[in-house]
Design a protein around this motif. Structure first.
Motif, mmCIF file in Angstrom:
data_model
loop_
_atom_site.group_PDB
_atom_site.id
_atom_site.type_symbol
_atom_site.label_atom_id
_atom_site.label_comp_id
_atom_site.label_asym_id
_atom_site.label_seq_id
_atom_site.Cartn_x
_atom_site.Cartn_y
_atom_site.Cartn_z
ATOM 1 N N ASP A 114 8.084 1.664 0.035
ATOM 2 C CA ASP A 114 7.501 1.342 1.336
ATOM 3 C C ASP A 114 8.478 1.501 2.497
ATOM 4 O O ASP A 114 8.122 1.207 3.647
ATOM 5 C CB ASP A 114 6.898 -0.067 1.366
ATOM 6 N N ASN A 119 8.175 6.721 2.005
ATOM 7 C CA ASN A 119 6.875 7.215 2.444
ATOM 8 C C ASN A 119 6.934 8.673 2.878
ATOM 9 O O ASN A 119 5.961 9.423 2.718
ATOM 10 C CB ASN A 119 6.326 6.337 3.558
ATOM 11 N N PHE A 170 -3.122 7.485 0.434
ATOM 12 C CA PHE A 170 -1.970 7.354 1.320
ATOM 13 C C PHE A 170 -2.201 8.226 2.541
ATOM 14 O O PHE A 170 -2.698 9.342 2.412
ATOM 15 C CB PHE A 170 -0.707 7.817 0.575
ATOM 16 N N GLN A 172 -3.136 5.273 4.054
ATOM 17 C CA GLN A 172 -3.884 4.036 4.275
ATOM 18 C C GLN A 172 -3.271 2.903 3.444
ATOM 19 O O GLN A 172 -2.742 3.138 2.354
ATOM 20 C CB GLN A 172 -5.343 4.244 3.861
ATOM 21 N N ARG A 173 -3.358 1.678 3.925
ATOM 22 C CA ARG A 173 -2.818 0.530 3.194
ATOM 23 C C ARG A 173 -3.504 0.429 1.829
ATOM 24 O O ARG A 173 -4.730 0.450 1.730
ATOM 25 C CB ARG A 173 -3.032 -0.755 3.978
ATOM 26 N N GLY A 174 -2.694 0.334 0.787
ATOM 27 C CA GLY A 174 -3.239 0.263 -0.568
ATOM 28 C C GLY A 174 -3.698 1.594 -1.113
ATOM 29 O O GLY A 174 -4.245 1.652 -2.216
ATOM 30 N N ASP A 179 -7.521 4.065 -5.374
ATOM 31 C CA ASP A 179 -7.916 2.862 -4.626
ATOM 32 C C ASP A 179 -9.422 2.572 -4.764
ATOM 33 O O ASP A 179 -9.892 2.278 -5.859
ATOM 34 C CB ASP A 179 -7.438 2.912 -3.162
#
Length: 461
Positions: A114, A119, A170, A172-174, A179
């Motif tokens: 993170d 990233n 990705f 996006q959060r999570g 997902d």
């Protein structure tokens, strides 16, 4: 934030990454409509774990029915026994060493998860799709609608070229490995049903990517299925895994019935395989050695099936097959552009005629779960392998291992040669007694994938 990473993030958030230019163009009115294509993809299942493959306990009636109307390759393989590289091969048609996604994640050893650097590396891995293209984009150029559900690592469904889907991805959060899409199957198939309704009403050919998180752990099957496998002789971890295989089969049956109920069976091509193998540890919920993440049969072998009524000759095939064939074969069925340089074969002519496939051997490779260097696949290279006839040769390398290495260490570090016909469970290493075979197959591996860096072969005297 670096410009390349920033551009990728904003493009993903907007869902506007380019899908490439059209070559053949969409289907014109009056032309024969190409087939719908449905990819059924198991997640973490051994090649033995189906009724039609001879398992004595696991019940898979729906996949058994699909097998009866399919060309079935019991000796099917994925070139890399780990989900993300395997799925990227199904999107692009390339080996992991070519498409660049050799593991599931960048190594946390070299960048804190993170962090901005971590990233950036995630974004760079996903950007390999822009370099190589992806099958949903190529089918889109022919007028296909497409739907993604289940596993997907390469950003959002839009980023991978699907017109419809479930995964946010990705950055996006999570957003990781599917997902929201991971609800498919375990919580029904309603998103797929809605998509098929729409595609049929619009009279458009469609592509379904059905890659549920099944029978993948957590193994949480319904009690109505689990009770079939509970007994005093079967460890509960094994019973749960068996039940998950049946639950996955049940959901495949729901997808197949949906196609039938919409009157689409005759013009639908089904393709089936698993992304990588799994051998259940009887003492825990984890997988046993020589399965997932390895180049042994328990990690890379899978039945591969192709079905298209009136087009594909059904029956069991003796030849070797690989997931690398799936992209060119599906594109050929659709009449879509096939990119240059794909290593797999378009099997459609052989599937339609029943003629034998002209191929002597297949290759594969194995890398660590964590990617040590996203620019240099060989930094994480653990194995290269080849199968030719009855022989399978594994060559071992000293690529950097990962956080899972202590759980499943490499116990043999020299060449490993197995007779898969006499010894399908790979118990006897015959390398020392067949040095000529080892030398011949090793030379063929070198010709297929010549190493470019200082990665050292681990050998024995």
């Amino acid at each position: 934030m670096k410009p390349r990473y920033c551009a990728f993030v904003f493009a993903c958030l907007a869902g506007v990454i380019s899908s490439g230019s059209s070559v053949l163009g969409p289907i014109a009115l009056g032309q024969d409509r190409p087939p719908n294509i449905v990819l059924l993809l198991s997640d973490d299942q051994a090649w033995t774990d189906y009724s039609f493959m001879g398992h004595e306990s696991i019940q898979t009636p729906n996949l058994d029915e699909l097998a009866r109307r399919s060309a079935v390759f019991p000796r099917g393989y994925v070139p890399t026994g780990l989900c993300r590289p395997s799925l990227m091969t199904l999107l692009t048609g390339h080996y992991a060493s070519t498409h660049g996604v050799t593991g599931n994640d960048p190594s946390p050893k070299y960048a804190e998860p993170d962090s901005e650097l971590y990233n950036q590396r995630r974004a760079q891995l996903i950007a390999n799709l822009d370099r190589l293209g992806a099958i949903p984009r190529l089918l889109g150029e022919r007028g296909y609608l497409s739907h993604q559900s289940g596993k997907l690592w390469e950003g959002s469904f839009q980023n991978a070229g699907f017109t419809h889907g479930m995964t946010r991805g990705f950055p996006q959060r999570g957003g990781r490995h599917g997902d929201d899409g991971l609800n498919i199957g375990r919580k029904g198939i309603e998103p797929i049903a809605e998509f098929v309704d729409m595609a049929v009403s619009e009279q458009k050919p469609f592509f379904l990517w059905y890659a549920p998180f099944m029978p993948h752990s957590p193994h949480t099957p319904p009690e109505r299925i689990l009770k079939k496998y509970r007994n005093d002789e079967t460890p509960i971890s094994v019973a749960k895994y068996f039940a998950m295989c049946e639950w996955f089969d049940e959901t495949c049956g729901e997808v197949m019935k949906l196609i039938d109920d919409k009157g689409q069976r005759e013009n639908t091509m089904f393709v089936y395989l698993t992304d990588n193998g799994w051998i259940q540890d009887p003492a825990s919920s984890k997988y046993a050695p020589r399965s997932k993440q390895t180049p042994y049969e328990g990690g890379v072998r899978t039945p591969i099936m192709y079905s298209w009524p009136g087009k594909i000759v059904s029956g069991e095939r003796a030849e070797l097959a690989t997931s690398l064939d799936i992209v060119p074969t599906m594109l050929a069925a659709a009449g879509a552009k096939t990119p240059d340089g794909l290593p797999g074969l378009n099997l459609l002519p052989n599937l339609e005629s029943g003629d034998a496939i002209n191929r002597e051997r297949i290759f594969g490779e194995s890398f660590a779960h964590d990617i040590a260097d996203i620019e240099n696949p060989e930094a994480s290279l653990l194995f290269r392998w080849v199968i030719e006839g009855r022989w399978k040769l594994l060559l071992t390398y000293d690529g950097e291992t990962n956080r899972y290495a202590s759980t499943h260490p490499r116990t043999e570090k020299g060449p490993q040669l197995f007779d898969l016909i006499a010894d399908p469970s790979e118990q006897s290493n015959l390398a020392a007694d067949n040095r000529g075979v080892v030398a011949d197959l090793a030379a063929k591996i070198d010709a297929w994938y010549p190493l470019k860096t200082a990665t050292t072969v681990v050998t024995v005297d």
